[in-house]
Design an enzyme around this catalytic site. Structure first.
Site, PDB file in Angstrom:
ATOM      1  N   ASP A  61       0.852  -1.256   0.082  1.00  0.00           N
ATOM      2  CA  ASP A  61      -0.268   0.098  -0.143  1.00  0.00           C
ATOM      3  C   ASP A  61       0.832   1.318  -0.079  1.00  0.00           C
ATOM      4  OD1 ASP A  61      -2.210  -1.501   0.028  1.00  0.00           O
ATOM      5  OD2 ASP A  61      -2.864  -1.120   1.898  1.00  0.00           O
ATOM      6  N   GLY A  62       2.041   1.285   0.776  1.00  0.00           N
ATOM      7  CA  GLY A  62       2.699   2.485   0.643  1.00  0.00           C
ATOM      8  C   GLY A  62       3.311   2.695  -0.627  1.00  0.00           C
ATOM      9  N   ASN A 132      -5.249   8.441   2.188  1.00  0.00           N
ATOM     10  CA  ASN A 132      -5.663   7.664   3.384  1.00  0.00           C
ATOM     11  C   ASN A 132      -5.824   8.851   4.539  1.00  0.00           C
ATOM     12  OD1 ASN A 132      -5.497   5.021   2.685  1.00  0.00           O
ATOM     13  ND2 ASN A 132      -3.572   4.750   3.785  1.00  0.00           N
ATOM     14  N   ASP A 133      -4.653   9.533   4.841  1.00  0.00           N
ATOM     15  CA  ASP A 133      -4.980  10.336   5.885  1.00  0.00           C
ATOM     16  C   ASP A 133      -3.819  11.567   6.047  1.00  0.00           C
ATOM     17  OD1 ASP A 133      -2.784   9.312   7.159  1.00  0.00           O
ATOM     18  OD2 ASP A 133      -4.091   7.558   7.957  1.00  0.00           O
ATOM     19  N   ARG A 143       4.832  15.688  23.689  1.00  0.00           N
ATOM     20  CA  ARG A 143       3.747  16.095  24.786  1.00  0.00           C
ATOM     21  C   ARG A 143       2.457  16.098  24.208  1.00  0.00           C
ATOM     22  NH1 ARG A 143       7.000  21.344  27.181  1.00  0.00           N
ATOM     23  NH2 ARG A 143       6.820  21.775  24.773  1.00  0.00           N
ATOM     24  N   ALA A 174      -7.142   2.676   8.510  1.00  0.00           N
ATOM     25  CA  ALA A 174      -5.830   2.591   8.542  1.00  0.00           C
ATOM     26  C   ALA A 174      -5.342   3.329   9.957  1.00  0.00           C
ATOM     27  CB  ALA A 174      -4.942   3.457   7.501  1.00  0.00           C
ATOM     28  N   LEU A 177      -8.953   3.681  12.102  1.00  0.00           N
ATOM     29  CA  LEU A 177      -9.250   2.385  12.918  1.00  0.00           C
ATOM     30  C   LEU A 177      -8.406   2.304  13.917  1.00  0.00           C
ATOM     31  CD1 LEU A 177     -11.534   0.199  12.781  1.00  0.00           C
ATOM     32  CD2 LEU A 177      -9.870  -1.079  11.321  1.00  0.00           C
TER      33      LEU A 177
END
Length: 271
Positions: A61-62, A132-133, A143, A174, A177
């Site tokens: 997928d990458g 994807n995102d 932090r 991905a 989820l």
């Protein structure tokens, strides 16, 4: 669909068996009279996909995600053959590759237009895209991040969390989820915003309509946020700078076999 006559191959040679499989598929394409070009570089060079009927990606997928920007710009449909691990995007296995690719060459396939996200700094004309995102995290210290979110100029909330994931339906299986977000059917043109380890347990995923323009601001007087697109492209969001993101007007066309079922893929990959 029309038979494919000009095909670009993108091959991740580090994946076991990918180079040998590519040679077989390229030979099959040439035997059917198709013109073939190939590259083992990814991201692919600018202009590499110009004028091609399709791009066949052999890897994981990458590897497929690395061709998204160029494929979208050139409006070239992508066909993924899996030589990686899970393979949510590269769904055709090596054992079926020759048979399925032969059918695709003859025009026996469908086009699945997947929505993507576009993003960049507010006021800056440069825009990146993600299939994807888009993930926003504190850059160096690890932090908790404080992030103000607005949707169509209306305040949503101020998050105290490890970061935010903005996911497409394609990317919902991905990182989204893993962070507790929902699985979204790929035809739904929406944006899912999922906080990563939120300080307030009532902070949960919010689903935005496709017409929503989202602005994320880092209000803290110090600290830089890291913005990552599809785990591949990064840029820094400085103090009090704003990230603007929205559904891209240009989808990514994916070639799917005629018997493709998204939910069958989910059942197989996620058990």
């Amino acid at each position: 669909m029309s038979p494919l006559k000009k095909i670009a191959f993108v091959v991740n040679s580090s994946k076991t068996g990918a180079a040998g499989l590519s040679s077989q598929l390229e030979r099959l394409a040439r035997d059917k009279g198709a013109a073939v070009i190939a590259s083992d570089a990814f991201p692919v060079p600018a202009g590499f996909l110009e004028g091609q009927d399709a791009c066949c990606v052999i890897g994981g997928d990458g590897t497929l995600l690395s061709v998204v920007r160029e494929a979208s710009r050139a409006e070239v449909p992508v066909f993924g053959i899996n030589r990686g691990s899970l393979g949510f995007l590269t769904t055709v296995g090596a054992e079926d590759a020759l048979q399925e690719f032969d059918a695709v060459l003859d025009g026996h396939y469908t086009i699945d237009n997947r929505s993507m996200l576009a993003c960049g700094k507010a006021g800056d004309g440069d825009r990146g895209i993600a299939l994807n995102d888009i993930v926003i995290k504190e850059e160096k210290t690890g932090r908790l991040a404080t992030l103000e979110v607005r949707a169509n100029d209306q305040s949503v909330t101020e998050f105290l969390c490890d970061g935010l994931i903005f996911s497409t339906p394609t990317g919902s299986t991905a990182y989204n989820l893993s962070a507790g977000g929902p699985i979204i059917e790929t035809r739904a043109r929406v944006i899912a915003m999922t906080p990563i380890c939120p300080h307030t347990l009532s902070n949960r995923t919010i689903i935005f309509h496709e017409d929503t323009r989202i602005h994320v601001r880092n209000p803290m007087p110090s600290g830089t946020m890291d913005v990552t697109l599809d785990g591949q492209h990064h840029f820094a969001l400085g103090t009090r700078e704003e990230l603007e993101l929205f559904v891209s007007p240009q989808p990514l066309p994916l070639i799917q076999t005629r018997d493709y079922s998204h939910f069958s893929v989910i059942r197989t990959k996620l058990g």
